[in-house]
Design an enzyme around this catalytic site. Sequence first.
Site, short mmCIF file in Angstrom:
data_model
loop_
_atom_site.label_atom_id
_atom_site.label_comp_id
_atom_site.label_asym_id
_atom_site.label_seq_id
_atom_site.Cartn_x
_atom_site.Cartn_y
_atom_site.Cartn_z
N VAL A 285 33.04 40.84 36.83
CA VAL A 285 34.33 40.14 36.81
C VAL A 285 35.07 40.39 35.49
O VAL A 285 36.28 40.62 35.48
CB VAL A 285 34.15 38.62 37.06
N LYS B 139 30.93 28.74 39.12
CA LYS B 139 30.87 27.57 40.04
C LYS B 139 29.71 26.64 39.73
O LYS B 139 29.82 25.42 39.87
CB LYS B 139 30.78 28.02 41.50
N ILE C 53 40.37 33.99 46.86
CA ILE C 53 41.20 33.13 47.71
C ILE C 53 41.76 31.98 46.87
O ILE C 53 41.00 31.25 46.25
CB ILE C 53 40.37 32.52 48.87
N GLY D 57 24.67 46.26 48.46
CA GLY D 57 25.33 45.51 47.39
C GLY D 57 25.95 44.20 47.84
O GLY D 57 26.72 43.58 47.09
N GLU E 118 22.15 39.91 46.15
CA GLU E 118 21.49 40.13 44.86
C GLU E 118 20.02 40.50 45.10
O GLU E 118 19.46 40.18 46.15
CB GLU E 118 21.49 38.82 44.06
N ASP F 265 24.64 28.20 46.39
CA ASP F 265 25.93 28.73 45.90
C ASP F 265 27.09 28.13 46.70
O ASP F 265 28.10 27.68 46.13
CB ASP F 265 25.90 30.26 46.01
N LYS G 277 30.34 25.36 45.53
CA LYS G 277 31.77 25.51 45.83
C LYS G 277 32.28 24.33 46.66
O LYS G 277 33.38 23.82 46.44
CB LYS G 277 32.01 26.82 46.57
N1 LIG Z 1 30.62 38.96 40.85
C1 LIG Z 1 31.44 38.28 41.64
O1 LIG Z 1 31.95 38.80 42.63
C2 LIG Z 1 31.78 36.84 41.32
C3 LIG Z 1 32.61 36.12 42.19
C4 LIG Z 1 32.97 34.81 41.88
C5 LIG Z 1 32.47 34.23 40.73
N2 LIG Z 1 31.62 34.94 39.93
C6 LIG Z 1 31.12 34.28 38.73
O2 LIG Z 1 31.62 34.98 37.60
C7 LIG Z 1 30.67 34.92 36.53
C8 LIG Z 1 30.33 36.33 36.09
O3 LIG Z 1 29.79 37.04 37.19
P1 LIG Z 1 29.55 38.62 37.12
O4 LIG Z 1 29.21 39.03 38.51
O5 LIG Z 1 30.65 39.30 36.43
O6 LIG Z 1 28.23 38.69 36.24
P2 LIG Z 1 27.57 39.97 35.55
O7 LIG Z 1 28.08 41.21 36.15
O8 LIG Z 1 26.11 39.72 35.56
O9 LIG Z 1 28.12 39.88 34.05
C9 LIG Z 1 27.69 38.90 33.17
C10 LIG Z 1 28.19 39.29 31.78
O10 LIG Z 1 27.79 38.26 30.88
C11 LIG Z 1 27.21 38.85 29.74
N3 LIG Z 1 26.24 37.90 29.16
C12 LIG Z 1 25.14 37.40 29.73
N4 LIG Z 1 24.51 36.56 28.88
C13 LIG Z 1 25.25 36.57 27.74
C14 LIG Z 1 25.11 35.96 26.48
N5 LIG Z 1 24.09 35.14 26.23
N6 LIG Z 1 26.06 36.20 25.54
C15 LIG Z 1 27.10 37.03 25.79
N7 LIG Z 1 27.27 37.65 26.97
C16 LIG Z 1 26.36 37.43 27.93
C17 LIG Z 1 26.56 40.13 30.21
O11 LIG Z 1 26.42 41.01 29.11
P3 LIG Z 1 25.82 42.50 29.27
O12 LIG Z 1 26.79 43.21 30.17
O13 LIG Z 1 25.84 43.05 27.90
O14 LIG Z 1 24.47 42.32 29.86
C18 LIG Z 1 27.61 40.59 31.24
O15 LIG Z 1 28.61 41.32 30.61
C19 LIG Z 1 29.50 34.11 37.08
O16 LIG Z 1 29.66 32.76 36.74
C20 LIG Z 1 29.63 34.28 38.58
O17 LIG Z 1 29.07 33.20 39.32
C21 LIG Z 1 31.28 36.22 40.19
#
Ligand SMILES: NC(=O)c1ccc[n+]([C@@H]2O[C@H](COP(=O)([O-])OP(=O)(O)OC[C@H]3O[C@@H](n4cnc5c(N)ncnc54)[C@H](OP(=O)(O)O)[C@@H]3O)[C@@H](O)[C@H]2O)c1
Length: 436
Positions: free
Chosen positions: A15, A107, A138, A189, A192, A203, A207
Amino acid sequence: MAEPLRIALAGLGTVGVGVLRLLAVNGEMLAKRAGRPIEVVAVSARERARDRGVDLAAYDWADDMTTLSMRDDVDVVVELVGGSDGPALTLARNALSNGRHFVTANKAMVALHGMELAEIAEANAAAFKFEAAVAGGIPVVKGLREGAAANRIERISGILNGTCNFILSEMERSGADFSDVLTQAQARGFAEADPGFDIEGVDAAHKLAILAAIGFGARIDFDAVAISGITEVGAADIARAETLGFVIRLVGVADCDTQGNGAPRLLQRVRPCLVPKNHPLAHVTGPTNAVVVEGNFSGRLLFQGAGAGDGPTASSVVADLVDIARGDTGLPFSVPVAQLEPLEAADPGHRVGRDYLRFTVADRPGVLAEITAAMRDADLSIESLIQQGRSANGGEVLVAMVTHEGPERCVTKALELLEGSASLTAPPLVLPILRD
Ligand SMILES: NC(=O)c1ccc[n+]([C@@H]2O[C@H](COP(=O)([O-])OP(=O)(O)OC[C@H]3O[C@@H](n4cnc5c(N)ncnc54)[C@H](OP(=O)(O)O)[C@@H]3O)[C@@H](O)[C@H]2O)c1
């Protein structure tokens, strides 16, 4: 043009990088719409050296993301790290306490700590926004809070987890069983490596709890959400549901129930449900999310779209930034936290509806009579029944039935009467039928 809105971004994963890309591609247009540019000044993630496919040279790097909330040159902290507690929560508390606006897609954190964070936001005149936390791209938080603001909300029901919806609709399409489709979803994909939170319904419950709070003006009560996931749903259930005119979907439902003394009580549940084929949620397939909001003047509203992914989720994050840039830093839950009702949890036994029951039973005479006697003694009447043909080896057969409309406590009573019966070779499965 006015001063830019200055952003610090924690988390550069799916994101976070999506947000940087969106701001780069649509930046000029956004500046016009927001009346000022939106400018990222600092970023943080765990591994600085990781190639993320975007140029980070223009931004300050913070090894410790909590320092982002202390910078004087930052108006908004955006948290895209995840995790209900730990560094994400510390960042949220610090940013809001320092009077920084705070935007998140997290969330789990909003469902568990949203009330505390909203109080800190209010006390410090900071915005706390989380459109991306519910159903990805959405705009349903905005839809409920603004578009449907004129209504008393009667019911919210939604497909809130794309992984489960992909698995169930793929089971329906291919006839395959849960575990095979889960493996396939992981390879493509859509799930997870550790799918627990998704397939167990947690999850979706995060929401639902957030939507219920906004819709019903209630304090978030995540612990009151009754949750069951999709792991017990078999290909046989999907086939039987199809014969009876339904599809099976994991649906979160929140509605207000006035019981006894007339005081409103909130029923929040995430469960696999039989959805009539003419219901708008029955047509939602693959990883798509959808939410149906029923307002007392608007009638039924349907919000549908991509529930996850870099682009759609970034779209919601940036929509919150545009709001803040325009000066909309209003209350996170529409009303002050102190005015949110601490609604009691409703007793599900009062729910009046129809249910699908599936029994796995020993293939011998008298078993069906035993089940129907328990149903009769529990005051539960059967609308239709499907019994699989006899098993080849005299082993087990499935008996599936749909009840007439009645109070849910009758189903519970029938199951209690059958508890310990040697005729049942596996625990029964009960799935509610969604009202059409
Ligand atoms: N993915 C989706 O489609 C989606 C949809 C809706 C909501 N969300 C929400 O959005 C959020 C992010 O999701 P995501 O899918 O983007 O996750 P992600 O791809 O796993 O990315 C997480 C990021 O956080 C960084 N991180 C983790 N621990 C950290 C720390 N202690 N200090 C600094 N940075 C840290 C990671 O760093 P590194 O890259 O260096 O490891 C990575 O860049 C979550 O809350 C998720 O529930 C995601």
